[in-house]
Scaffold this motif. Sequence first.
Motif, PDB file in Angstrom:
ATOM      1  N   PRO A 123      45.165  34.211  34.432  1.00 43.74           N
ATOM      2  CA  PRO A 123      43.964  33.477  34.842  1.00 43.74           C
ATOM      3  C   PRO A 123      44.097  32.813  36.207  1.00 43.74           C
ATOM      4  O   PRO A 123      43.103  32.675  36.926  1.00 43.74           O
ATOM      5  CB  PRO A 123      43.788  32.432  33.738  1.00 43.74           C
ATOM      6  N   ILE A 124      45.317  32.391  36.576  1.00 36.73           N
ATOM      7  CA  ILE A 124      45.515  31.806  37.906  1.00 36.73           C
ATOM      8  C   ILE A 124      45.188  32.831  38.986  1.00 36.73           C
ATOM      9  O   ILE A 124      44.486  32.540  39.963  1.00 36.73           O
ATOM     10  CB  ILE A 124      46.961  31.288  38.065  1.00 36.73           C
ATOM     11  N   SER A 125      45.688  34.062  38.804  1.00 39.79           N
ATOM     12  CA  SER A 125      45.419  35.133  39.771  1.00 39.79           C
ATOM     13  C   SER A 125      43.935  35.446  39.842  1.00 39.79           C
ATOM     14  O   SER A 125      43.366  35.611  40.936  1.00 39.79           O
ATOM     15  CB  SER A 125      46.204  36.391  39.391  1.00 39.79           C
ATOM     16  N   PHE A 126      43.282  35.513  38.674  1.00 42.53           N
ATOM     17  CA  PHE A 126      41.846  35.799  38.642  1.00 42.53           C
ATOM     18  C   PHE A 126      41.035  34.674  39.275  1.00 42.53           C
ATOM     19  O   PHE A 126      39.993  34.921  39.895  1.00 42.53           O
ATOM     20  CB  PHE A 126      41.393  36.045  37.198  1.00 42.53           C
ATOM     21  N   SER A 127      41.493  33.437  39.104  1.00 42.93           N
ATOM     22  CA  SER A 127      40.787  32.306  39.704  1.00 42.93           C
ATOM     23  C   SER A 127      40.833  32.385  41.221  1.00 42.93           C
ATOM     24  O   SER A 127      39.807  32.182  41.900  1.00 42.93           O
ATOM     25  CB  SER A 127      41.390  30.986  39.218  1.00 42.93           C
ATOM     26  N   PHE A 128      42.005  32.673  41.774  1.00 41.35           N
ATOM     27  CA  PHE A 128      42.122  32.810  43.220  1.00 41.35           C
ATOM     28  C   PHE A 128      41.302  33.998  43.725  1.00 41.35           C
ATOM     29  O   PHE A 128      40.667  33.924  44.785  1.00 41.35           O
ATOM     30  CB  PHE A 128      43.584  32.968  43.634  1.00 41.35           C
ATOM     31  N   LEU A 129      41.313  35.097  42.956  1.00 40.95           N
ATOM     32  CA  LEU A 129      40.504  36.261  43.330  1.00 40.95           C
ATOM     33  C   LEU A 129      39.023  35.916  43.330  1.00 40.95           C
ATOM     34  O   LEU A 129      38.279  36.305  44.245  1.00 40.95           O
ATOM     35  CB  LEU A 129      40.773  37.413  42.361  1.00 40.95           C
ATOM     36  N   SER A 130      38.574  35.147  42.331  1.00 48.77           N
ATOM     37  CA  SER A 130      37.164  34.760  42.245  1.00 48.77           C
ATOM     38  C   SER A 130      36.775  33.845  43.402  1.00 48.77           C
ATOM     39  O   SER A 130      35.674  33.969  43.953  1.00 48.77           O
ATOM     40  CB  SER A 130      36.902  34.056  40.907  1.00 48.77           C
ATOM     41  N   ILE A 131      37.670  32.926  43.765  1.00 51.25           N
ATOM     42  CA  ILE A 131      37.394  32.053  44.919  1.00 51.25           C
ATOM     43  C   ILE A 131      37.169  32.900  46.168  1.00 51.25           C
ATOM     44  O   ILE A 131      36.261  32.634  46.965  1.00 51.25           O
ATOM     45  CB  ILE A 131      38.561  31.061  45.127  1.00 51.25           C
ATOM     46  N   TYR A 132      37.979  33.943  46.321  1.00 46.48           N
ATOM     47  CA  TYR A 132      37.833  34.842  47.474  1.00 46.48           C
ATOM     48  C   TYR A 132      36.509  35.614  47.402  1.00 46.48           C
ATOM     49  O   TYR A 132      35.785  35.721  48.404  1.00 46.48           O
ATOM     50  CB  TYR A 132      39.011  35.816  47.528  1.00 46.48           C
ATOM     51  N   LEU A 133      36.176  36.133  46.220  1.00 51.51           N
ATOM     52  CA  LEU A 133      34.958  36.936  46.067  1.00 51.51           C
ATOM     53  C   LEU A 133      33.696  36.099  46.278  1.00 51.51           C
ATOM     54  O   LEU A 133      32.665  36.614  46.728  1.00 51.51           O
ATOM     55  CB  LEU A 133      34.926  37.573  44.672  1.00 51.51           C
ATOM     56  N   PHE A 134      33.784  34.806  45.942  1.00 49.65           N
ATOM     57  CA  PHE A 134      32.605  33.943  46.043  1.00 49.65           C
ATOM     58  C   PHE A 134      32.562  33.129  47.335  1.00 49.65           C
ATOM     59  O   PHE A 134      31.668  32.291  47.504  1.00 49.65           O
ATOM     60  CB  PHE A 134      32.571  32.963  44.857  1.00 49.65           C
ATOM     61  N   LYS A 135      33.482  33.372  48.251  1.00 50.23           N
ATOM     62  CA  LYS A 135      33.620  32.501  49.423  1.00 50.23           C
ATOM     63  C   LYS A 135      32.388  32.492  50.316  1.00 50.23           C
ATOM     64  O   LYS A 135      32.111  31.494  51.000  1.00 50.23           O
ATOM     65  CB  LYS A 135      34.852  32.902  50.237  1.00 50.23           C
ATOM     66  N   ASN A 136      31.623  33.579  50.334  1.00 53.46           N
ATOM     67  CA  ASN A 136      30.456  33.651  51.224  1.00 53.46           C
ATOM     68  C   ASN A 136      29.168  33.161  50.572  1.00 53.46           C
ATOM     69  O   ASN A 136      28.107  33.186  51.206  1.00 53.46           O
ATOM     70  CB  ASN A 136      30.270  35.091  51.713  1.00 53.46           C
ATOM     71  N   ILE A 137      29.236  32.744  49.324  1.00 51.68           N
ATOM     72  CA  ILE A 137      28.042  32.211  48.671  1.00 51.68           C
ATOM     73  C   ILE A 137      27.770  30.806  49.221  1.00 51.68           C
ATOM     74  O   ILE A 137      28.647  29.949  49.196  1.00 51.68           O
ATOM     75  CB  ILE A 137      28.231  32.131  47.140  1.00 51.68           C
ATOM     76  N   PRO A 138      26.576  30.555  49.714  1.00 49.85           N
ATOM     77  CA  PRO A 138      26.283  29.216  50.260  1.00 49.85           C
ATOM     78  C   PRO A 138      26.097  28.190  49.143  1.00 49.85           C
ATOM     79  O   PRO A 138      25.634  28.522  48.044  1.00 49.85           O
ATOM     80  CB  PRO A 138      24.981  29.425  51.029  1.00 49.85           C
ATOM     81  N   ASN A 139      26.462  26.946  49.422  1.00 49.47           N
ATOM     82  CA  ASN A 139      26.202  25.847  48.496  1.00 49.47           C
ATOM     83  C   ASN A 139      24.795  25.319  48.748  1.00 49.47           C
ATOM     84  O   ASN A 139      24.516  24.762  49.808  1.00 49.47           O
ATOM     85  CB  ASN A 139      27.224  24.720  48.698  1.00 49.47           C
TER      86      ASN A 139
END
Length: 267
Positions: A123-139
Motif C-alpha cells: 500500500p505504501i508503493s501504491f500510495s506514492f504511485l497514486s500521488i504521482y498519478l493525481f499530481k496534475n489534478i487541481p485543488n
Amino acid sequence: MIELLFLIKLAVAITFVIGLSFLAENVSPKVAGILSGYPTGSAITLFFFGLEVSPEYAAKSAVFNMIGLTAALTFVYVYYLASKYFKKYTILWSSVTAILAYFLVVAVLNQIELPKYIAIFIPISFSFLSIYLFKNIPNIGIQTKAKVNFKILFVRAFFAALIILLITTVPKFVGPSLAGLFSAFPTTLFPLMIIIHFTYSKEHVHTIIKNVPIGMFSLIIYSLTISIVYPLYGIYLGTLISFGTATLYLLVYSKIKRYLDNRSHLK
C-alpha cells in the motif's frame, strides 16, 4: 446486543460521512480528501471484527486491510478515470466501474499470502504511485454551498450506514484474510464522493480523490498498529493507541507541509 451494535454502527456512519461532507463544503474538498484517508470506515470495521469475533481475528484482518488498501486506491483511480470519460449517468457508471475494479483487485490479492513486513510495502508503493498519478489534478474549492435540509441529511446518513453495515457483516461468512481485504473498502470515502459529486461536480470529487493518498498513510499506520496491539492490549486500548499513531502522522505531515509552503513563499 444486536440492536445496540446496529445503533452504534448507524450513529458512527452518520457522524463520519456527514462530518466529512460538511468539511468539504465549509473548509475545502482538499482537507476532506486528506481526512477521508484517516481510519474511519476501516477503524469501524476492524473494531467490530474484534468485538464480534475476537481481537486476534481483527489483528490478522488488519494485515490484509493494509494490503487491501491497494484495492481502495484502485477504486478511487478508476472512479476518477470513469468520471472523466463517461458523459451520461456519470455517477452511476463511475461507481459501478470503481466497485468492480475494487473487487477484482481483492480477488487477486486474496490468492496471495504475504508476511507483515512485505504487506506494508504494497500500500505504501501504491500510495506514492497514486500521488504521482493525481499530481496534475487541481485543488478546487466549493464557492457556492448547497442548502442542506433534513431530507438531504437523511439520504446522506442512510447511504453511509447501509454501506458500513453491509461490509461489517462480512466476517460472519468468510475468513479473516478476505474479511480484512473487504474491510479496506472505502466505506466513508465512497458515500462522501457520491454526495459531493451529486451535489456539486466531478471536479470537486477529483479534488477529494487527489488528496486521498496523502491521508491513506495514516490508515496504513493505523492498520499496522492494530495488528500489533489488539492481541496485546485488547480492542479498546488498542484502538486508542492506533488512533494516536494515525493522528500523529497527520500532525507531522501538516507541520512539514506548512514549513515547505512557507519556504516556497519566501523564495
